[in-house]
Design a protein around this motif. Sequence first.
Motif, mmCIF file in Angstrom:
data_model
loop_
_atom_site.group_PDB
_atom_site.id
_atom_site.type_symbol
_atom_site.label_atom_id
_atom_site.label_comp_id
_atom_site.label_asym_id
_atom_site.label_seq_id
_atom_site.Cartn_x
_atom_site.Cartn_y
_atom_site.Cartn_z
ATOM 1 N N SER A 100 -5.398 2.057 0.784
ATOM 2 C CA SER A 100 -4.476 2.802 -0.176
ATOM 3 C C SER A 100 -5.134 3.337 -1.573
ATOM 4 O O SER A 100 -4.519 3.746 -2.459
ATOM 5 C CB SER A 100 -3.227 2.334 -0.188
ATOM 6 O OG SER A 100 -2.571 2.254 0.852
ATOM 7 N N HIS A 101 -6.234 2.771 -1.685
ATOM 8 C CA HIS A 101 -7.062 2.749 -2.984
ATOM 9 C C HIS A 101 -7.899 4.328 -3.036
ATOM 10 O O HIS A 101 -8.106 4.876 -1.996
ATOM 11 C CB HIS A 101 -7.684 1.679 -3.581
ATOM 12 C CG HIS A 101 -8.866 1.224 -2.786
ATOM 13 N ND1 HIS A 101 -8.805 0.824 -1.497
ATOM 14 C CD2 HIS A 101 -10.256 1.551 -2.714
ATOM 15 C CE1 HIS A 101 -10.071 0.735 -0.757
ATOM 16 N NE2 HIS A 101 -11.136 1.089 -1.885
ATOM 17 N N GLY A 147 1.037 -1.129 -0.170
ATOM 18 C CA GLY A 147 0.067 -0.097 -0.152
ATOM 19 C C GLY A 147 1.067 1.117 -0.023
ATOM 20 O O GLY A 147 1.995 1.191 -0.431
ATOM 21 N N LEU A 158 -2.030 -2.340 -6.558
ATOM 22 C CA LEU A 158 -3.015 -1.259 -6.655
ATOM 23 C C LEU A 158 -4.335 -1.556 -6.477
ATOM 24 O O LEU A 158 -5.365 -1.261 -7.237
ATOM 25 C CB LEU A 158 -2.952 -0.431 -8.006
ATOM 26 C CG LEU A 158 -1.334 0.058 -8.377
ATOM 27 C CD1 LEU A 158 -1.628 0.531 -9.710
ATOM 28 C CD2 LEU A 158 -0.984 1.101 -7.349
ATOM 29 N N HIS A 159 -4.440 -2.927 -5.641
ATOM 30 C CA HIS A 159 -5.902 -3.542 -5.447
ATOM 31 C C HIS A 159 -6.754 -2.460 -4.663
ATOM 32 O O HIS A 159 -6.435 -1.653 -3.929
ATOM 33 C CB HIS A 159 -5.857 -4.733 -4.756
ATOM 34 C CG HIS A 159 -5.159 -4.491 -3.387
ATOM 35 N ND1 HIS A 159 -5.841 -4.094 -1.938
ATOM 36 C CD2 HIS A 159 -3.999 -4.667 -3.050
ATOM 37 C CE1 HIS A 159 -4.976 -4.279 -1.251
ATOM 38 N NE2 HIS A 159 -3.865 -4.308 -1.460
ATOM 39 N N GLN A 160 -8.102 -2.948 -4.466
ATOM 40 C CA GLN A 160 -8.949 -1.985 -3.829
ATOM 41 C C GLN A 160 -9.394 -2.597 -2.418
ATOM 42 O O GLN A 160 -10.608 -2.439 -2.081
ATOM 43 C CB GLN A 160 -10.004 -1.485 -4.814
ATOM 44 C CG GLN A 160 -9.535 -0.814 -5.844
ATOM 45 C CD GLN A 160 -10.633 -0.324 -6.760
ATOM 46 O OE1 GLN A 160 -11.599 0.023 -6.149
ATOM 47 N NE2 GLN A 160 -10.452 -0.042 -8.147
ATOM 48 N N CYS A 181 -13.651 1.522 2.185
ATOM 49 C CA CYS A 181 -12.338 1.599 2.318
ATOM 50 C C CYS A 181 -11.997 0.950 3.816
ATOM 51 O O CYS A 181 -12.709 0.456 4.433
ATOM 52 C CB CYS A 181 -11.987 3.029 2.357
ATOM 53 S SG CYS A 181 -10.208 3.403 2.666
ATOM 54 N N THR A 228 -4.606 6.291 -5.548
ATOM 55 C CA THR A 228 -4.070 5.341 -6.254
ATOM 56 C C THR A 228 -2.901 5.590 -7.236
ATOM 57 O O THR A 228 -1.964 4.820 -7.389
ATOM 58 C CB THR A 228 -5.282 4.557 -7.074
ATOM 59 O OG1 THR A 228 -6.226 4.150 -6.291
ATOM 60 C CG2 THR A 228 -4.700 3.484 -7.940
ATOM 61 N N SER A 281 0.856 4.163 -6.927
ATOM 62 C CA SER A 281 1.668 3.734 -8.367
ATOM 63 C C SER A 281 2.990 4.891 -8.436
ATOM 64 O O SER A 281 3.926 4.030 -8.985
ATOM 65 C CB SER A 281 0.676 4.148 -9.497
ATOM 66 O OG SER A 281 1.258 3.823 -10.633
#
Length: 407
Positions: A48-49, A16, A42-44, A323, A153, A157
């Motif tokens: 951290s998304h 994350g 970068l999952h949700q 979240c 996100t 990245s």
Amino acid sequence: MGSKATEFDIIVIGAGIMGSSTAYHTAKRGLRTLLLEQFDLLHQLGSSHGESRTIRTTYPEDYYADIVFEASKLWREAESEAGYRVYTSTPHLDMGPANDASLRSLIASCRKNSISFRILDHRDVANRFSGRLSIPEDWIAVSTELGGVIKPTKAVSMFQALAFRRGAVLKDNMEVKDIKRDEVRGGMVVYTSRGDEFWGRKCVVTAGAWTKKLVHSVTGHELPIQPLETAVYYWRIKEGHEEKYAIGGGFPTFASYGQPYLYGTPSLEFPGLVKIAVHGGIPCDPDKRPWTAGTGMASLKEWIEGRFLGLLDCSTPATTQSCMYSMTPDEDFVLDFLGGEFGKDVVIGGGFSGHGFKMSPAIGRILADLVLTGRADGVELKHFRIGRFDENPKGNIKEFADQVGFN
């Protein structure tokens, strides 16, 4: 083992924002770094998304300001290195009843940390924001210049790309099941659920809502970190008023103290929508989430109607996102050595309690310092030690109420 492909200076567990920032800092120092993620990159599924996080220097606790100042600087440095922006500056506004203990502590913290601020009454707020925002007569607001919105996100990245550029190895779908000391060579061996083994001189655990589970499986110790599922709401601006709340037009990020404790951002990620949500959630197992729509909707709608003068449609959210928070009893972070048989060779970064994202560039620097040198300059770590819960199960003692609601 024994090949370069499985041996590293530093292994970071959890990709994350905190793990990605840490990997960036260790790789930047020339250390062979491995960043492991149990899900897709970068999952949700964690913390951290999503579309936005706020940044602010104003805290009732006076020990966060220096970390936020450093983070603000490091955000800009990372953006410069990446070549694109993830952080948009805005003013920031805290508001609440004039006698609210948290808000009074926030003002004292601003004074102690030389943060420039202005106290506004209800007339000042009406004038400052030209009819876009209203507070009751017995409320005050605290206006500061260092606010802003971070694209989460995109930010994760960015740090992953910068770490990779510096030579870090990133591997996803690598669920870590165990960490053991290598009694022959020294260092740590990290084991995944699919049978992989990686050797590292040292490790950093930044597993978010899964930190408590991983630490317990490795040591048997129960860290007081409670995962919460929280809902984030976006509300439609009524037709003809969209520009009044658009970012860049002087409208601030904001927080509202008292009950309920709320936060929000100007319109940015979804044109015509403003983000306003309750700072709280429902305790859950991160592997068995209820995926509920959240709680406290009635009080949230009432707050929006009163503060936004009917210019937002508060009949129902235009869209909702889910979240995770990782809560400690005192809502302060855990930045410390795992200890025990691992000594200072495994560092924990967790319990960010729904307010850590903004500080992630500085947290990554602090965790890198801890794992590499055993100390972190520029931050008083006594507030973030695991041992504070041995001294008092509630952690750090404060003169104001908890900010986050548990249902």
